[in-house]
Design a protein around this motif. Structure first.
Motif, mmCIF file in Angstrom:
data_model
loop_
_atom_site.group_PDB
_atom_site.id
_atom_site.type_symbol
_atom_site.label_atom_id
_atom_site.label_comp_id
_atom_site.label_asym_id
_atom_site.label_seq_id
_atom_site.Cartn_x
_atom_site.Cartn_y
_atom_site.Cartn_z
ATOM 1 N N TRP A 1 43.532 15.827 59.796
ATOM 2 C CA TRP A 1 42.249 15.269 60.228
ATOM 3 C C TRP A 1 41.702 14.317 59.180
ATOM 4 N N LEU A 2 40.689 13.589 59.600
ATOM 5 C CA LEU A 2 39.942 12.723 58.700
ATOM 6 C C LEU A 2 38.491 13.180 58.757
ATOM 7 N N GLU A 3 37.864 13.293 57.606
ATOM 8 C CA GLU A 3 36.470 13.746 57.554
ATOM 9 C C GLU A 3 35.592 12.679 56.932
ATOM 10 N N VAL B 1 32.627 14.876 61.443
ATOM 11 C CA VAL B 1 31.483 14.316 60.721
ATOM 12 C C VAL B 1 30.269 15.197 60.989
ATOM 13 N N ASP B 2 29.300 15.149 60.102
ATOM 14 C CA ASP B 2 28.040 15.836 60.370
ATOM 15 C C ASP B 2 26.899 14.851 60.171
ATOM 16 N N GLN C 1 31.805 14.371 69.917
ATOM 17 C CA GLN C 1 31.174 15.466 70.641
ATOM 18 C C GLN C 1 30.671 16.519 69.654
ATOM 19 N N VAL C 2 29.478 17.014 69.936
ATOM 20 C CA VAL C 2 28.882 18.068 69.100
ATOM 21 C C VAL C 2 29.648 19.360 69.334
ATOM 22 N N LYS D 1 32.925 16.011 66.372
ATOM 23 C CA LYS D 1 34.368 15.820 66.283
ATOM 24 C C LYS D 1 34.789 14.814 67.353
ATOM 25 N N LYS D 2 35.785 14.014 67.012
ATOM 26 C CA LYS D 2 36.393 13.123 67.996
ATOM 27 C C LYS D 2 37.880 13.364 67.975
ATOM 28 N N ASP D 3 38.422 13.793 69.125
ATOM 29 C CA ASP D 3 39.865 13.973 69.252
ATOM 30 C C ASP D 3 40.525 12.609 69.375
ATOM 31 N N LEU D 4 41.582 12.412 68.615
ATOM 32 C CA LEU D 4 42.275 11.119 68.619
ATOM 33 C C LEU D 4 43.572 11.159 69.439
#
Length: 143
Positions: free
Chosen positions: A63-65, A102-103, A119-120, A137-140
């Motif tokens: 993942w990427l944060e 991300v937050d 999406q939250v 989060k965004k699913d890639l």
């Protein structure tokens, strides 16, 4: 042996804590994801080289944060944030990340992230007594 708690801020000790946690985590992750750590930072600069915004993030395993995403207030809502985020997503895809996380706080960029497909997946109330802290989060995999 006697142990004591220290409040001394020391970069060597901070690095030791990070390294030890990394080693522990490495034992539990699939071997093909081992060693996948990289800081990825994008900067938005004007013609004079002055930084007007940017994203500070890191790739970790699959993942990427995003840790920090900032644009100067006078250029917000001008499309630069979306361009930066799109470039970061492109990099994440090239590096075979499965998702980005991300937050953000309720007075920051919740709607921006939602507009860009995030999406939250969790939130905390009573942050600063009157705000909410959102985790997105965004699913890639389906892009």
């Amino acid at each position: 042996m006697t142990l004591h708690i220290s409040k001394e801020l020391n970069n060597k000790d901070k690095q030791h804590i990070d390294d030890q946690l990394y080693r522990f985590n490495l034992k539990h992750f699939p071997k093909d994801l081992g060693g996948r750590y990289e800081e990825i930072c994008l900067f938005l600069k004007d013609d004079n080289g002055t930084v007007r915004g940017g994203i500070l993030s890191e790739l970790c395993w699959n993942w990427l944060e995003i840790h920090t995403f900032m644009l100067d207030e006078d250029i917000r809502k001008s499309g630069y944030g979306t361009k930066l985020l799109s470039e970061l997503e492109k990099i994440a895809l090239e590096k075979e990340c499965d998702f980005i996380k991300v937050d953000t706080l309720s007075f920051q960029a919740l709607d921006f992230y939602k507009k860009n497909g995030y999406q939250v997946f969790g939130s905390i109330d009573n942050v600063g007594r009157e705000f909410k802290h959102y985790y997105l989060k965004k699913d890639l995999k389906n892009i």
